[in-house]
Enzyme design. Sequence first.
Site, PDB file in Angstrom:
ATOM      1  N   SER A  77       0.807  -1.217   0.000  1.00 44.63           N
ATOM      2  CA  SER A  77       0.000   0.000   0.000  1.00 44.63           C
ATOM      3  C   SER A  77       0.845   1.275   0.000  1.00 44.63           C
ATOM      4  O   SER A  77       1.622   1.503  -0.916  1.00 44.63           O
ATOM      5  CB  SER A  77      -0.943  -0.061   1.206  1.00 44.63           C
ATOM      6  OG  SER A  77      -1.795   1.038   1.225  1.00 44.63           O
ATOM      7  N   ASP A 295      -6.657   1.929  -2.769  1.00 47.86           N
ATOM      8  CA  ASP A 295      -7.843   1.625  -1.957  1.00 47.86           C
ATOM      9  C   ASP A 295      -8.151   2.761  -0.981  1.00 47.86           C
ATOM     10  O   ASP A 295      -9.013   2.632  -0.117  1.00 47.86           O
ATOM     11  CB  ASP A 295      -7.735   0.274  -1.228  1.00 47.86           C
ATOM     12  CG  ASP A 295      -6.632   0.236  -0.186  1.00 47.86           C
ATOM     13  OD1 ASP A 295      -5.835   1.197  -0.097  1.00 47.86           O
ATOM     14  OD2 ASP A 295      -6.562  -0.770   0.537  1.00 47.86           O
ATOM     15  N   GLU A 387     -12.831   5.290   7.126  1.00 43.75           N
ATOM     16  CA  GLU A 387     -11.797   5.725   8.058  1.00 43.75           C
ATOM     17  C   GLU A 387     -11.378   7.121   7.619  1.00 43.75           C
ATOM     18  O   GLU A 387     -11.419   7.439   6.423  1.00 43.75           O
ATOM     19  CB  GLU A 387     -10.591   4.787   8.000  1.00 43.75           C
ATOM     20  CG  GLU A 387     -10.872   3.416   8.560  1.00 43.75           C
ATOM     21  CD  GLU A 387      -9.596   2.580   8.683  1.00 43.75           C
ATOM     22  OE1 GLU A 387      -9.355   2.040   9.761  1.00 43.75           O
ATOM     23  OE2 GLU A 387      -8.839   2.467   7.701  1.00 43.75           O
ATOM     24  N   ARG A 507      -3.379   4.504  21.144  1.00 38.68           N
ATOM     25  CA  ARG A 507      -3.678   3.105  20.796  1.00 38.68           C
ATOM     26  C   ARG A 507      -2.463   2.456  20.130  1.00 38.68           C
ATOM     27  O   ARG A 507      -1.670   3.144  19.465  1.00 38.68           O
ATOM     28  CB  ARG A 507      -4.905   3.001  19.873  1.00 38.68           C
ATOM     29  CG  ARG A 507      -4.726   3.632  18.514  1.00 38.68           C
ATOM     30  CD  ARG A 507      -5.847   3.261  17.555  1.00 38.68           C
ATOM     31  NE  ARG A 507      -5.597   2.013  16.852  1.00 38.68           N
ATOM     32  CZ  ARG A 507      -4.824   1.897  15.775  1.00 38.68           C
ATOM     33  NH1 ARG A 507      -4.186   2.944  15.263  1.00 38.68           N
ATOM     34  NH2 ARG A 507      -4.661   0.733  15.201  1.00 38.68           N
ATOM     35  N   THR A 511      -0.121  -2.316  12.627  1.00 37.82           N
ATOM     36  CA  THR A 511       0.768  -2.604  11.499  1.00 37.82           C
ATOM     37  C   THR A 511       2.255  -2.423  11.809  1.00 37.82           C
ATOM     38  O   THR A 511       3.095  -2.906  11.077  1.00 37.82           O
ATOM     39  CB  THR A 511       0.436  -1.683  10.300  1.00 37.82           C
ATOM     40  OG1 THR A 511       0.595  -0.325  10.739  1.00 37.82           O
ATOM     41  CG2 THR A 511      -0.963  -1.873   9.797  1.00 37.82           C
TER      42      THR A 511
END
Length: 548
Positions: A77, A295, A387, A507, A511
């Site tokens: 990506s 994407d 998102e 958080r 990844t």
Amino acid sequence: MADLIPVVVPPQFTREGNTNHLHEHKPILVGRPYSYGTAGFREHADQLPFILYRIGYLASLRARTTGKAIGVMITASHNPEQDNGVKIIDPDGEMLAEEWETYATELVNASDEEFPTAVRALETQLNDPPLGSTGSIVVCGRDTRASGQLLTQAARAGATLFRTQFEDRGLVTTPQLHYIVYVLNHASFGPAGEEGYYRHHALTFKELFDKLSKSLTNYTPKLHLDCANGIGAQKMRKLERKLPNGALNIHFRNETGVLNHECGADIVKISHKAPAGFEDVPVNERCAVFDGDADRLVYFYKKEDGQIELLDGDKIALLIAKFYKEHLSSLGLEDECTFACVQTAYANGNSTRYLEEELGITPICVPTGVKHLHHEAAKYDCAIYFEANGHGTVTYSDRFYELLERSDSEAAFRLRVMSRLINKIVGDAMADLLAVELILRHYDWSVQEWAAMYEDAPNKQIKITVFDRAAFITTKDEQKLIQPGSLQVLIDEAVKRRGEKARAFVRPSGTENIVRVYAEAASQADADLLAAEIARATDDYKDCDSDS
Ligand code: 16G
Ligand code: MG
């Protein structure tokens, strides 16, 4: 007991060190175990051939178990060119089922000696799915990274270990491979293959375009597109050629340079700056940005003061939500049809407020990662999920479509066509772009009018490298830390000091081995200070160990 299948593992694919297809021995540099994260496996491309081999095998096992087509997408990506990655696509075009993520992690971490045993155990556990069952096939695609070809060979070697059919679809965007897999398993949905993808989207676009007014005052078809020097460039050009004349006037930028280098959706979203190659774009003109595998989509325009106005995934979600909500109301379907908008903790506070106060939609907050949003969205007759970083789409049920088919009104027609146009299988930058453009055309809106729906609350993100990200555990909506509890107390105090409009959370990344700090406040200066303060506090916890 089922017969055990003999496994011969080629020596070039090992855990401790592997020999690549060029017969060079490569030690495995990663000290930690590999894990199938939110985006599959992602590593430096040199590390990946043996992973692709094993994942190719696992995909073939999934295909044999389901008797369906399964996808293997090779992409990293928005990561740099030298990285690559792999994820498996399930028969409905969705992300791999969770228990299979565990199998993937186990297989990839098995040593060379353990691997055949792990394979046998898995085959037995799954009742030895038949070899070569009709319909079972592994379909592989890749983005433009140079390493993709070698990795496809490794995937092929793994997938065909037990004679499963393997098809290399070559260069495709991630959403195109999702579409291809879905259509292979649901022939009635639409035309097959990559060409089918263009036909489906171009024809659907035209259906709606033909019905929209052509006398426009504020909307203009001119659009500058940052392709992140990735696969989206060649694929969007192919799609654009099939669109009606004059519908879109796309000025393609960043088509063939270094992948994701100073361009692409991730950089524009995080840095709030125009990508390289946009220096000559005039102020106020609409610009769209893909990421490396197309994407993700965000928009922006340059302002007089040299800054950019960013229209991120939240703004796209709200534009689409407004369109759907108004149409559902005018059709009187608000009660009959369950409708939702799904976001994550990163959704800008003002987008959430706008959803509730202006559109009357209660937002739902789920953990980061497309699969979480998609699963939640699938519970409704119709749901929009996005998102903030630009991943998202609209999902709808068969019932939703049937309800619309009962009416022959213009509004029902528009919703039906819009729903078919947006890629319900997965967030898709090209399909989302077509949808946004048609909605702007429908409202006759300039990009400024769209931006004015609400003003983003100033915000700031910081990442902190930690020893063990598993030591940081959050509540389900990721807005609070359960562990370390004492850090959450510090965060709460810091937020309180910055006033009513402040919001912040920490958080662990899904990844990378880092934790992320996100802060919002009434002014940019306050958001920066709040994020910095929480980052300092978090830094004191960076050596925490999940075992202690
Ligand atoms: C992956 C996810 C994306 C998420 C991001 C968060 C998919 C296809 N991609 O890129 O949805 O926003 O991870 O990264 O699911 P983080 O966990 O490092 O913050
Ligand atoms: Mg992407």
